[in-house]
Scaffold this active site. Structure first.
Site, PDB file in Angstrom:
ATOM      1  N   THR A 214     -50.911 -44.001 -51.365  1.00  0.00           N
ATOM      2  CA  THR A 214     -50.007 -42.996 -51.025  1.00  0.00           C
ATOM      3  C   THR A 214     -48.475 -43.624 -50.825  1.00  0.00           C
ATOM      4  O   THR A 214     -47.516 -42.673 -50.681  1.00  0.00           O
ATOM      5  CB  THR A 214     -50.325 -42.344 -49.835  1.00  0.00           C
ATOM      6  OG1 THR A 214     -50.570 -43.485 -48.532  1.00  0.00           O
ATOM      7  CG2 THR A 214     -51.600 -41.529 -50.067  1.00  0.00           C
ATOM      8  N   GLU A 215     -48.339 -44.659 -50.941  1.00  0.00           N
ATOM      9  CA  GLU A 215     -46.956 -45.378 -51.076  1.00  0.00           C
ATOM     10  C   GLU A 215     -46.702 -46.629 -51.804  1.00  0.00           C
ATOM     11  O   GLU A 215     -47.719 -47.594 -51.718  1.00  0.00           O
ATOM     12  CB  GLU A 215     -46.442 -45.622 -49.645  1.00  0.00           C
ATOM     13  CG  GLU A 215     -45.705 -44.661 -48.839  1.00  0.00           C
ATOM     14  CD  GLU A 215     -45.076 -45.064 -47.536  1.00  0.00           C
ATOM     15  OE1 GLU A 215     -44.411 -46.136 -47.897  1.00  0.00           O
ATOM     16  OE2 GLU A 215     -45.099 -44.163 -46.626  1.00  0.00           O
ATOM     17  N   THR A 216     -45.930 -46.681 -52.797  1.00  0.00           N
ATOM     18  CA  THR A 216     -45.590 -47.719 -53.476  1.00  0.00           C
ATOM     19  C   THR A 216     -44.361 -47.473 -54.136  1.00  0.00           C
ATOM     20  O   THR A 216     -44.186 -46.124 -54.505  1.00  0.00           O
ATOM     21  CB  THR A 216     -46.572 -48.307 -54.415  1.00  0.00           C
ATOM     22  OG1 THR A 216     -46.408 -49.438 -55.063  1.00  0.00           O
ATOM     23  CG2 THR A 216     -47.097 -47.308 -55.633  1.00  0.00           C
TER      24      THR A 216
END
Length: 801
Positions: A511-513
Site C-alpha cells: 500500500t506504499e512504495t
C-alpha cells in the site's frame, strides 16, 4: 461516459488472487495513494514549513477543518481522470483520525465525512477505479511531527505538545529557523523520541506498562483504541448509509492503522539506544535521557548524521529545557476542556513511566532499565515478534470485529509494523476471513535518505534486517542492473514471507512504495531533466509488475510545488506537481460526460481499421457509441495482430487481411490529454493488465523501447463474451505506430477520450500458455516478440500464430 471496465464485486481465490466474482477474471491492483496533502487541514492552512505562531497551529487545533482535502470537489474530475489516464485503477484514500474527530472525544466532523462521501460518489461516477480508506498516521500526530491523531489524544495521555520541541520529545518542521534546510527525513526519528514512544506504548500496551493510567474508567490503551476504532466505524457506517450504491462496486473497504509502532514494547536497556535504531539524525537521546528531558532536566545528547554505511556520531549537544516539561499540568485545564476524568492515581505533570516506578523523576535515577523488555507481571521476555503476535493482533481483532458489524463483504486490509515479519495467523478464523488482505510497505532506503538515484551502489535492506549477512557490508549491491534485481528480490521475499505467515490465500498489497522527486538537490526543477527520477521509479514499478504484486504507489498530491514538495516535512513524492502544470485551467461542468467532452480537443488521425475479418465479440463492458472508438488491428508484414482461431493451424491468409483492411485518412475523434503536470511520465504512465482470464506468468515493460510483454496461462472464463482488458496509454502508444502480436486469440484496440486499452479474446482456450507483445513499428529493438521463442515466420512454423 463509457468505461473500459466497470468496477464489479471482487473475490479472493484459493491462491490469494483477486478476481471478478461474476466473470472469474483476475484483477491486479495498480493503484495510487490519493493524496498526501490530506494529512494537513485546509482551514487554517498549516503546511509544515509554516511557523507555529503564524498559522494557529495550537490555538486552532480543535476547530480546524479538513473539508476540501485533497481538493475542492470542483477539481475532482480533473485529478481522478489524470490518474486514470496513467493506468491506475485503484485509490488508497488517505484520511486521518484528526480529520474525523479533532474537536474532542466523540465529536465527529460530519461536514468532513460528508465531503469525503461526495468525493467517493464522484469516483463512482467517473468509473473504472476502486477505492479503499487508509486511516493514516506518521509518528502518531502532526503535533509530534507527523500526522494522524488529534491533539486531544496527546493530552489524554498526559502530554503537553506545546513543549515537545524544547524537550526533544518531538522534532517539528514548524519550529525550524530555516525550514528549507530542515534535516532530510529527520521527522522519522520521532518514532524514537518521547512523544511518539509514549503514545504507541499507551495505545497498544497501556494495560501492561501503564496499568494505573485510567481515564473515563478505562485504561489509556482501551480509551485510545476505542476512540480510534469508533471514529472510523462512524466514517464507514456513514459512507454505507449515504452511498450504499458504491458498496460492491467501487468501494473496496478499509485498511487498519497505517504504519503501527510498538512504542517501547520489547526495548532492552533504557540507558542505551536500541541496536535496531538504524535511523539516527541530529540530537538523539537515549530513552532515559528522553525521560529526563521530558521532565525539564538538561542532558548532554549525542548528535548523529547519516552516511552510506549508516548513522555516524558527529558530536554532542547540551540541551536544557529550563524546567519546561513535556507533561501537561492541572494548571492547563485540559482535563476540564475535554471532559477527561482520570483516576486519582494518575498525577498530571509527571512522567507516566516514573509513576510506574521505571525511574525516579526527582533524582533522575533509572530504576528498571529492562522494564519494557520483561513483562511486569509474567516475567516473559518481550520482542518485536511477540508484539506483533500479541498486542498488535488484539488490536486488529478489535478493529476487524467492529468493521464486520458494519459490512460483511467489504475488504479489510491488515497492516503490521513496517518491514517486520507479519503475524503467524494462517488459517486462523479469529483474524482472517475470505475478505482479508495484507498490507506491506517498501521504500528503497538509499534513495529515500539521500534523495538520489545511485546507479553504482545500494544495499539489500531486507536482507540486512533479516540478519542474512554476518556483516552489513556484505549486503552492498553494485551496479544499476543488480540494484534493480535486488529491489525485485526484496519485494518478492517480503510477499513470500508474508504469505507463509498469514496464508497463501491472503492477497498481499504494497500500500506504499515510491521514490522522491527532489533528487540531486532539485536539479530537475531547474533543467527539466527527470531522467534519475524516471529510472528510479521504473526500478520500483518494474519490480512490482514483474512479480505481479498489488500496490498503491506513494503518491499523488494536487498541491505539490517545487519549493516545498508535498507541503509536509519537505517530502516530495508526488507524481504530479502544480509547478509542472502548464495548461489552461479546465472548464467546469455539472456532470462527468459534459466535463470530458467540453474539455476534449478534436484531433484528426490517419488510422487503419478492419471491418470484417477476425470478429471480436462485444465485451459487455463498453458500448460502441461515438465516445468509444474500436478496431481490430492487423499488420500485413508481421502477421495478424488478432489471429483467427479458425485458421490457427499454422497458416494465415494474408491476402484476406489486406482485402479487409481500409485506410481512413480523416478520422476525427476527441481526446483529453491530462499528462501535463506529471513528472517522470515515461516511467509513471505504464501499460497495465487490468482483467485477465487466467494467471499472469510474466509482465514486462521497457520504458526505452516501449516493448510490453505479457505471458498468461489462460483459463476459460465463466462467460465467453468477456475478454482480457489491458490498458495501453496513448502517451506511449498511437494506434498507427504500434505492432501487436498475440500468439493466440484476437485483439481489439478501444479508447475513449481518457483511456486506451486492448481487449484480448482467447475465450476458447484453457490451461495453455499464451503471450501478447506490443512494440512500436519503428522501434529499433523488436527482439523477442514473444517469450515462447517464436516470432515472424518462425512463429508460424511453430504453430503459435
Amino acid at each position: 461516459m463509457n468505461e473500459f471496465f466497470k468496477t464489479k464485486p471482487l473475490i479472493i481465490d484459493n491462491h490469494g488472487k483477486l478476481r471478478e466474482r461474476d466473470t472469474g477474471r483476475m484483477f491486479h491492483i495498480h493503484g495510487i495513494n490519493f493524496a498526501s496533502n490530506t494529512k494537513l487541514p485546509t482551514l487554517p492552512s498549516q503546511n509544515t514549513h509554516m511557523n507555529v505562531d503564524n498559522c494557529g497551529f495550537y490555538e486552532s487545533a480543535d476547530t480546524i477543518s479538513f473539508v476540501g482535502r485533497p481538493f475542492p470537489l470542483s477539481s475532482a474530475y480533473e485529478h481522478i481522470s489524470r490518474i486514470k489516464q496513467c493506468g491506475f485503477n485503484t485509490i488508497r484514500m488517505v484520511t486521518t483520525w484528526e480529520a474525523i474527530e479533532h474537536e474532542g472525544p466523540g465529536i465527529y466532523d460530519v461536514e468532513y465525512t460528508d465531503y469525503l462521501i461526495q468525493l467517493l460518489k464522484v469516483i463512482e461516477e467517473i468509473g473504472g477505479i476502486y477505492v479503499f480508506i487508509d486511516p493514516h498516521q506518521d509518528v502518531w500526530s502532526r503535533f509530534s511531527g507527523g500526522s494522524g491523531a488529534p491533539i486531544w489524544t496527546l493530552y489524554a495521555a498526559g502530554l503537553e505538545p506545546k513543549n515537545f520541541e524544547n524537550t526533544l520529545a518531538a522534532k517539528l518542521h514548524h519550529f525550524s529557523a530555516e525550514p528549507e534546510k530542515f534535516t532530510k527525513m529527520v521527522w522519522a526519528t520521532n518514532y524514537n523520541r518521547l512523544a511518539s514512544k509514549v503514545m504507541f506504548t499507551c495505545f497498544f500496551t497501556g494495560s501492561i506498562f501503564t496499568p494505573n493510567a485510567i481515564i473515563d474508567d478505562k485504561n489509556i490503551q482501551n480509551y485510545l483504541q476505542d476512540h480510534f476504532i469508533d471514529a472510523y466505524s462512524f466514517l464507514i457506517h456513514r459512507i454505507k448509509d449515504q452511498a450504499p450504491e458504491i458498496f460492491g462496486s467501487s468501494f473496496l473497504g478499509v485498511e487498519s492503522m497505517n504504519e503501527p509502532n510498538g512504542g517501547y514494547f520489547g526495548f532492552g536497556d533504557l540507558n542505551e539506544l536500541s541496536h535496531n535504531q538504524n535511523l539516527r539524525l541530529d540530537e538523539t537521546p537515549s530513552p532515559i535521557q528522553a525521560f529526563r528531558l521530558g521532565m525539564g532536566y538538561p542532558e548532554q545528547v549525542d548528535t548523529y548524521s547519516l552516511s552510506i554505511i549508516g548513522p555516524t556520531k558527529n558530536g554532542t549537544k547540551w540541551v536544557d529545557p529550563l524546567g519546561t516539561k513535556a507533561w501537561v499540568t492541572n494548571d492547563d485545564n485540559k482535563d476540564k476542556h475535554y471532559g477527561f476524568k482520570r483516576s486519582s492515581q494518575w498525577r498530571l505533570g509527571e512522567c507516566i513511566f516514573a509513576q510506574h516506578g521505571v525511574w525516579d523523576s526527582h533524582t533522575g535515577e533509572l530504576i528498571k532499565p529492562e522494564y519494557f523488555k520483561v513483562h511486569p507481571e509474567t516475567g516473559e521476555y518481550l520482542n518485536d515478534e511477540k508484539f506483533i503476535n500479541g498486542p498488535f493482533l488484539k488490536f486488529w481483532h478489535k478493529f476487524k470485529t467492529s468493521m464486520r458489524e458494519i459490512d460483511q463483504d467489504m475488504f479489510l486490509i491488515l497492516q503490521p509494523p513496517v518491514l517486520e515479519i507479519p503475524p503467524k495467523i494462517a488459517n486462523n478464523s479469529d483474524y482472517l476471513d475470505d475478505k482479508t488482505m495484507l498490507a506491506l510497505h517498501y521504500y528503497d532506503g538509499m534513495s529515500l535518505m539521500f534523495q538520489k538515484w545511485n546507479r553504482i551502489l545500494n544495499v539489500d535492506t531486507l536482507g540486512i534486517m533479516r540478519g542474512k549477512y554476518i556483516n552489513p557490508i556484505f549486503g552492498l549491491v553494485l551496479g544499476e542492473n543488480n540494484i534493480r534485481k535486488s529491489i525485485r528480490k526484496q519485494l518478492k521475499e517480503m510477499a513470500t514471507e508474508s504469505q507463509k505467515n498469514v496464508g497463501y490465500d491472503i492477497p498481499v498489497i504494497f500500500t506504499e512504495t515510491g521514490m522522491p522527486f527532489n533528487m540531486d538537490n532539485k536539479r530537475a526543477y531547474i533543467d527539466g531533466n527527470y531522467t534519475p527520477q524516471q529510472d528510479a521509479n521504473d526500478a520500483i514499478l518494474s519490480a512490482l509488475e514483474n512479480e505481479q504484486l498489488n500496490f498503491t504507489y506513494w503518491c499523488y498530491n494536487p498541491e505539490n510545488c517545487h519549493e516545498w514538495g508535498d507541503l509536509w516535512n519537505l517530502e516530495d513524492f508526488s507524481i504530479f506537481s502544480k509547478d509542472d502544470f502548464k495548461n489552461d485551467p479546465f472548464k467546469d461542468y455539472n456532470n462527468y460526460h459534459d466535463w470530458v467532452v467540453g474539455n476534449s480537443k478534436k484531433i484528426i488521425t490517419e488510422t487503419n481499421r478492419i471491418n470484417s475479418f477476425n470478429y471480436a465479440p462485444h465485451t459487455g463492458n463498453s458500448n460502441d457509441t461515438d465516445s468509444i472508438h474500436s478496431y481490430n488491428h492487423t499488420n500485413n508484414d508481421n502477421h495478424s495482430l488478432s489471429s483467427d482461431r479458425s485458421v490457427s493451424n499454422g497458416s494465415i491468409n494474408k491476402s484476406l487481411l489486406r482485402e479487409n483492411t481500409h485506410k481512413y485518412l480523416h478520422f476525427e475523434e476527441s481526446y483529453l490529454d491530462l499528462t501535463n503536470g506529471l513528472r517522470a511520465k515515461n516511467a509513471i504512465i505504464r501499460p497495465v493488465p487490468v482483467l485477465i482470464n487466467g494467471e499472469i506468468l510474466e509482465c514486462e515493460f521497457n520504458i526505452h523501447t516501449k516493448r510490453f510483454y505479457l505471458k498468461v496461462n489462460c483459463h476459460r472464463p465463466k462467460s465467453n463474451s468477456l475478454p482480457d482488458i489491458i490498458v495501453i496509454p496513448k502517451y506511449h502508444y498511437d494506434e498507427n505506430k504500434i505492432k501487436i502480436v498475440a500468439t493466440e486469440g484476437t485483439t481489439m484496440i478501444k479508447r475513449n477520450q481518457i483511456t486506451q486499452w486492448i481487449e484480448w479474446d482467447h475465450n476458447d482456450l484453457t490451461n495453455r500458455n499464451i503471450a501478447l507483445t506490443i512494440t512500436l513499428k519503428d522501434s529499433p529493438n523488436t527482439e523477442n516478440d514473444n517469450e515462447l521463442g517464436c516470432s515472424g515466420l518462425k512463429g508460424l512454423a511453430c504453430g503459435y500464430l
